[in-house]
Scaffold this active site. Structure first.
Site, PDB file in Angstrom:
ATOM      1  N   CYS A 111       0.892  -1.160   0.000  1.00  0.00           N
ATOM      2  CA  CYS A 111       0.000   0.000   0.000  1.00  0.00           C
ATOM      3  C   CYS A 111       0.925   1.202   0.000  1.00  0.00           C
ATOM      4  O   CYS A 111       1.564   1.489   1.006  1.00  0.00           O
ATOM      5  CB  CYS A 111      -0.898   0.004   1.232  1.00  0.00           C
ATOM      6  SG  CYS A 111      -1.732   1.582   1.504  1.00  0.00           S
ATOM      7  N   CYS A 114      -0.461   4.401   2.338  1.00  0.00           N
ATOM      8  CA  CYS A 114      -0.423   4.270   3.805  1.00  0.00           C
ATOM      9  C   CYS A 114       0.175   2.901   4.092  1.00  0.00           C
ATOM     10  O   CYS A 114       1.310   2.669   3.725  1.00  0.00           O
ATOM     11  CB  CYS A 114      -1.784   4.500   4.460  1.00  0.00           C
ATOM     12  SG  CYS A 114      -3.246   4.288   3.440  1.00  0.00           S
ATOM     13  N   SER A 115      -0.540   2.029   4.747  1.00  0.00           N
ATOM     14  CA  SER A 115      -0.032   0.665   4.920  1.00  0.00           C
ATOM     15  C   SER A 115      -1.213  -0.284   5.045  1.00  0.00           C
ATOM     16  O   SER A 115      -1.247  -1.152   5.908  1.00  0.00           O
ATOM     17  CB  SER A 115       0.869   0.554   6.155  1.00  0.00           C
ATOM     18  OG  SER A 115       2.031   1.344   5.987  1.00  0.00           O
ATOM     19  N   CYS A 116      -2.205  -0.125   4.156  1.00  0.00           N
ATOM     20  CA  CYS A 116      -3.414  -0.940   4.209  1.00  0.00           C
ATOM     21  C   CYS A 116      -3.046  -2.403   4.058  1.00  0.00           C
ATOM     22  O   CYS A 116      -2.159  -2.753   3.270  1.00  0.00           O
ATOM     23  CB  CYS A 116      -4.400  -0.498   3.135  1.00  0.00           C
ATOM     24  SG  CYS A 116      -4.949   1.197   3.409  1.00  0.00           S
TER      25      CYS A 116
END
Lengths: 206, 224
Positions: A111, A114-116
């Site tokens: 991601c 962000c860091s989905c």
């Protein structure tokens, strides 16, 4: 609306930046004193993601897919529903798509914004997944990044990077290692690592 | 997105280290990270339901220090503080003042601000919605992304702007983060997984691979 915090904030009386640990404690106090946050609820959230919801869930999904061809077909066709059959659902798992790594295709998930990450099957993301270097580079030179991470992908294998920029969450169904075909789900589960389910590792036979 | 968070494809970042063994890599490496995580989930609810897009928008508006230097959960903490300050739930500087007081400094703490919580709630739980009109594009269609987007809450990363790819899947319709994040409405729309070649993204010398990314309908140009 675009009022970013002042970068000069978060300084103590000596001009040193106050670390996030101290500021977290301060914010928790401010919200708790006014009854806006219940520390016991916080404890429950933390315990949930430290113990109950983690990569073991994803390992169970993969072990079942490896041993049950009909389940595997359902998993690849309708990931969210097939994962829910095993009881795994929840935040960051509204729509999970499962992609299969094969002799000719290697999927890897990121991601960039962000860091989905698919929490119901893998828990919270590991440090490397949140590393800006991984986010920036795996969408530009994935073969090189994978190699740095110890995951060699042959030149004859096509790499497909999955950038999770909306609410679709991706899970990689890794290749079953040769020689493990006769093992049961229970025997396979401990072999299946989180990193392989994101596509930055292969799974080895025991 | 064109913000501190929009780093996909950016150069200048260092190596990625081999991941540690899974059992040596817990979700929280320090106790405060777990507290910041849980506080964020609860704080988001206090501001405007579980508006994840508003939270991601807050993350993207942090300064570079607050985004990168405090680490992942530090960034969560900082975005939570931003949302809580903007909603008038805590005063600007209140967190710093309390932290300094706790560390033994003599500091006056600001009082409670006037609440200015957004008058907004989502129409349903989660982010997926039903959209009546048929998708503009089908699997196999060639599509081109916009080259420019106005809103600073957009979700079209720089590295895929103005690029041509092929629709690999039509995903369930989503609320549109650009408007939802700013409490302006859900504007639910179709979302496509679009597949690009690396040479389309980076030019002829690029490492050879393909990439898919979810693109909201608003970010695709009209059919040629």
């Amino acid at each position: 609306m675009s009022t970013a915090l002042n970068p000069d904030e978060h300084l103590d009386g000596s001009g040193n930046r106050i670390g996030p640990a101290l500021r977290t404690e301060a914010l928790e106090q401010l919200l708790t004193e006014r009854g806006l946050v219940d520390p016991n609820v916080m404890d429950k959230f933390i315990a949930t993601y430290e113990t109950a919801v983690g990569p073991l869930n994803g390992a169970k999904v993969v072990a079942k897919a490896w041993t049950d061809p009909e389940y595997k077909a359902r998993l690849l066709a309708e990931g969210t529903a097939a994962i829910k059959e095993l009881g795994f659902a929840g935040p960051q798992g509204e729509h999970i798509v499962v992609v299969e790594n094969t002799d000719s295709v290697h999927n890897v998930v990121v991601c960039t914004l962000c860091s989905c990450y698919p929490w119901p099957v893998l828990g919270l993301p590991p440090a490397w997944y949140k590393d800006p270097a991984y986010r920036a580079r795996v969408v530009r030179e994935p073969r090189k990044v994978l190699s740095e991470m110890g995951c060699e992908v042959g030149d004859d294998v096509e790499i497909i990077v999955r950038d999770s920029s909306a609410e679709v969450r991706w899970l990689v169904l890794p290749q079953q290692p040769a020689g493990t075909e006769g093992l049961s789900e229970e025997e396979l589960i401990p072999l299946i690592t989180r990193d392989a389910l994101v596509g930055v590792a292969h799974i080895s036979a025991p | 997105m064109d913000s501190v968070a929009d780093i996909g494809g950016a150069t200048g970042w260092g190596q990625v280290s081999p991941p540690p063994p899974q059992d040596q890599d817990p979700p929280f490496h320090d106790a405060w990270e777990g507290r910041a995580f849980a506080l964020t989930l609860l704080a988001m609810g206090r501001v405007s339901g579980q508006n994840l897009d508003a939270f991601r928008y807050a993350l993207s508006r942090l300064d570079s220090k607050s985004y990168f230097d405090d680490g992942y959960y530090g960034r969560w903490l900082n975005a939570s503080e931003l949302m809580l300050v903007e909603s008038g739930i805590i005063a600007p500087g209140a967190v710093d003042a309390r932290a300094r007081k706790n560390a033994g400094e003599s500091v006056e703490e600001p009082g409670e601000p006037e609440p200015s919580k957004p008058d907004y709630s989502a129409t349903a739980a989660g982010s997926l919605r039903q959209v009546e009109e048929a998708p503009r594009f089908a699997v196999g269609d060639t599509v081109t992304t916009l080259t420019d987007v106005e809103s600073d809450a957009n979700k079209l990363p720089l590295y895929v702007r103005g690029r041509t790819g092929v629709v690999e899947a039509v995903q369930p319709a989503h609320v549109f983060p650009e408007t939802h994040a700013r409490f302006l409405g859900e504007k639910a729309q179709h979302v496509y997984s679009v597949r690009f070649t690396s040479t389309e993204l980076y030019g002829a010398d690029a490492e050879k691979f393909d990439l898919t990314i979810e693109i909201f309908d608003d970010y695709l140009q009209e059919k040629a």
